[in-house]
Design an enzyme around this catalytic site. Sequence first.
Site, PDB file in Angstrom:
ATOM      1  N   VAL A 153       0.837  -1.206   0.000  1.00  0.00           N
ATOM      2  CA  VAL A 153       0.000   0.000   0.000  1.00  0.00           C
ATOM      3  C   VAL A 153       0.875   1.261   0.000  1.00  0.00           C
ATOM      4  O   VAL A 153       0.617   2.200  -0.756  1.00  0.00           O
ATOM      5  CB  VAL A 153      -0.963  -0.003   1.204  1.00  0.00           C
ATOM      6  CG1 VAL A 153      -1.839   1.245   1.187  1.00  0.00           C
ATOM      7  CG2 VAL A 153      -1.833  -1.260   1.194  1.00  0.00           C
ATOM      8  N   ALA A 189      -7.132  19.446  -3.556  1.00  0.00           N
ATOM      9  CA  ALA A 189      -6.866  19.683  -2.129  1.00  0.00           C
ATOM     10  C   ALA A 189      -6.691  21.162  -1.809  1.00  0.00           C
ATOM     11  O   ALA A 189      -6.849  21.581  -0.665  1.00  0.00           O
ATOM     12  CB  ALA A 189      -5.616  18.904  -1.696  1.00  0.00           C
ATOM     13  N   LYS A 249      -7.307  -1.968   9.510  1.00  0.00           N
ATOM     14  CA  LYS A 249      -8.622  -2.302  10.087  1.00  0.00           C
ATOM     15  C   LYS A 249      -8.495  -3.080  11.385  1.00  0.00           C
ATOM     16  O   LYS A 249      -9.307  -2.914  12.301  1.00  0.00           O
ATOM     17  CB  LYS A 249      -9.478  -3.071   9.085  1.00  0.00           C
ATOM     18  CG  LYS A 249      -8.863  -4.354   8.544  1.00  0.00           C
ATOM     19  CD  LYS A 249      -8.175  -4.148   7.226  1.00  0.00           C
ATOM     20  CE  LYS A 249      -7.475  -5.400   6.764  1.00  0.00           C
ATOM     21  NZ  LYS A 249      -6.926  -5.288   5.434  1.00  0.00           N
ATOM     22  N   VAL A 265     -11.652  -0.245   5.180  1.00  0.00           N
ATOM     23  CA  VAL A 265     -12.829  -1.067   4.854  1.00  0.00           C
ATOM     24  C   VAL A 265     -13.027  -1.087   3.339  1.00  0.00           C
ATOM     25  O   VAL A 265     -13.198  -0.044   2.708  1.00  0.00           O
ATOM     26  CB  VAL A 265     -14.108  -0.515   5.535  1.00  0.00           C
ATOM     27  CG1 VAL A 265     -15.301  -1.403   5.200  1.00  0.00           C
ATOM     28  CG2 VAL A 265     -13.921  -0.423   7.037  1.00  0.00           C
ATOM     29  N   GLU A 274      -2.634 -15.030   1.717  1.00  0.00           N
ATOM     30  CA  GLU A 274      -1.334 -14.965   2.395  1.00  0.00           C
ATOM     31  C   GLU A 274      -0.845 -16.380   2.711  1.00  0.00           C
ATOM     32  O   GLU A 274      -1.644 -17.317   2.770  1.00  0.00           O
ATOM     33  CB  GLU A 274      -1.504 -14.255   3.746  1.00  0.00           C
ATOM     34  CG  GLU A 274      -2.210 -12.942   3.689  1.00  0.00           C
ATOM     35  CD  GLU A 274      -1.258 -11.786   3.488  1.00  0.00           C
ATOM     36  OE1 GLU A 274      -0.085 -11.942   3.859  1.00  0.00           O
ATOM     37  OE2 GLU A 274      -1.686 -10.767   2.941  1.00  0.00           O
ATOM     38  N   ASP A 295     -10.777 -10.869   9.348  1.00  0.00           N
ATOM     39  CA  ASP A 295     -10.565  -9.631   8.587  1.00  0.00           C
ATOM     40  C   ASP A 295     -11.917  -8.987   8.245  1.00  0.00           C
ATOM     41  O   ASP A 295     -12.104  -7.776   8.418  1.00  0.00           O
ATOM     42  CB  ASP A 295      -9.767  -9.953   7.307  1.00  0.00           C
ATOM     43  CG  ASP A 295      -9.577  -8.733   6.423  1.00  0.00           C
ATOM     44  OD1 ASP A 295      -8.792  -7.849   6.806  1.00  0.00           O
ATOM     45  OD2 ASP A 295     -10.229  -8.661   5.367  1.00  0.00           O
ATOM     46  N   LYS A 354     -13.683  -5.242   9.555  1.00  0.00           N
ATOM     47  CA  LYS A 354     -14.286  -4.223   8.683  1.00  0.00           C
ATOM     48  C   LYS A 354     -15.755  -4.008   9.042  1.00  0.00           C
ATOM     49  O   LYS A 354     -16.242  -2.868   9.072  1.00  0.00           O
ATOM     50  CB  LYS A 354     -14.126  -4.653   7.224  1.00  0.00           C
ATOM     51  CG  LYS A 354     -12.656  -4.718   6.790  1.00  0.00           C
ATOM     52  CD  LYS A 354     -12.490  -5.478   5.479  1.00  0.00           C
ATOM     53  CE  LYS A 354     -11.040  -5.570   5.041  1.00  0.00           C
ATOM     54  NZ  LYS A 354     -10.805  -6.519   3.945  1.00  0.00           N
TER      55      LYS A 354
END
Length: 446
Positions: free
Chosen positions: A14, A33, A105, A132, A190, A201, A205
């Site tokens: 990420v 922005a 999360k 989420v 994974e 998981d 969320k």
Amino acid sequence: MKPIQVGLMGLGTVGAGVYEVLRRNHEEIERRAGRGIQVAMVSRRDTARARALVGDTAAVVADPREIIRHPDIDIVVELIGGYQLARELVLEAIAAGKHVVTANKALLAVHGTEIFEAAQRHGVMVAFEAAVAGGIPIIKALREGLTANRIQWIAGIINGTTNFILSEMRDKGLDFDVVLKEAQRLGYAEADPTFDIEGVDAAHKATLMSAIAFGIPVQFDKAYVEGITKLSATDIRYAEHLGYRIKLLGITKRREGEGVQNRGVELRVHPTLVPAKRLIANVEGAMNAVVVNGDAVGTTLYYGKGAGSEPTASAVIADLVDVTRLATSDPQHRVPHLAFQPGALRDVSVLPMERVVTSYYLRLRVADQAGVLARVAAILAETGISIDALLQREADEVGGEGSTQTDLIILTHEAREGAMNTAMAQLQGLPSVLAPIVRIRKEELA
Ligand code: NDP
Ligand code: HSE
């Protein structure tokens, strides 16, 4: 105006996506922005790999605390994951007066109350759109777009790994273990896929959505969590035959008006039969989808990629833009972390699973003898459970030529889980019931 200064703690899947999308789209993002957003520092223990990505555009450090301590950093982005270190870092960043963006999360579902209280005290924002359903802006939709509504219920496919596995099981008629290995080979699951396949998981969320939808504290410890490890291809096939698909759903529902002990919020994750004609039943592969029902808007559906480098980065950067726009505003006039004003959160109880109301799919492996069906129907009737549909397979189809066993598949109308537990215990005790009964919950999502 000087660009707002961002530090990325974690530069993996990420983090690298955030860096790349900000680099690629910085001009448009700045126009939105009202100010540039500059990644000034990044951290990962493998600094050589971080340096290879960012070159000399940002300072590279191994210790994420250097980002928190740096006086020029305005927003700290936590993209390391896990509970302990992430909790410490986020609380330290808040105490240092930094705004925080996180995709974590697990952290927020378990430590959210502590983190949001700290953020409130210190007048900083904690934004978590990516936590989420990855790239789907569901937090924004719930917190802002649907703010006129009394949310009635939410049901979501919010774990891509398990949706991929279920899609493959249905498409290819394969059992869970076989598809899990394939998912690992393809890199969807994974090496340790426990949190995904056991529903944890998705429950993280669902917990976050529940808090925002109903204005209640974050209560992961009250969620009912059941994964997909025990699902068989047989039940997926029978469900299909009856016009349903099986999906791992995160569900949260408002329940009211049936006696005080039954009022509250349902919060649960489990495999669920969904009518095949519903859009959400047709969400395949690793995609995510969330259905939200509000009293004014009716039913709305949000669909997209729930994971991956750039889809998740899309959500992280949306938070960065929000924080940039609001950074100089009075904390009292910002969008509240959990959608409701902090003083207006209600301590509505999350109902124990015994008080949840849903309908059911049951599969009983029974002796193919006279009177068995009558006895099964009698037990359900005695416990107040009404049968909606019934399917009995030919014994030969189930156990081969000359078989003396068959499968009895029952769909029920809505019943309380406690009543179903009682009925199942009695059914399981019948000598003619030859194997553990399969129970899968069913939601019409009408
Ligand atoms: P990765 O494992 O790819 O990246 C984690 C990063 O953190 C790496 O750069 C790692 O680098 C660094 N890191 C790990 N441990 C430490 C440590 N002890 N000290 C300092 N740095 C550390 O994770 P993802 O990018 O996949 O996930 C990040 C977060 O985003 C998680 O909370 C995850 O749940 C969430 N998320 C992920 C999605 C996805 O699609 N991947 C989707 C939605 C949310 P190094 O090992 O070199 O230190
Ligand atoms: N493991 C998660 C999934 C990643 O499979 O959906 C996104 O949170």
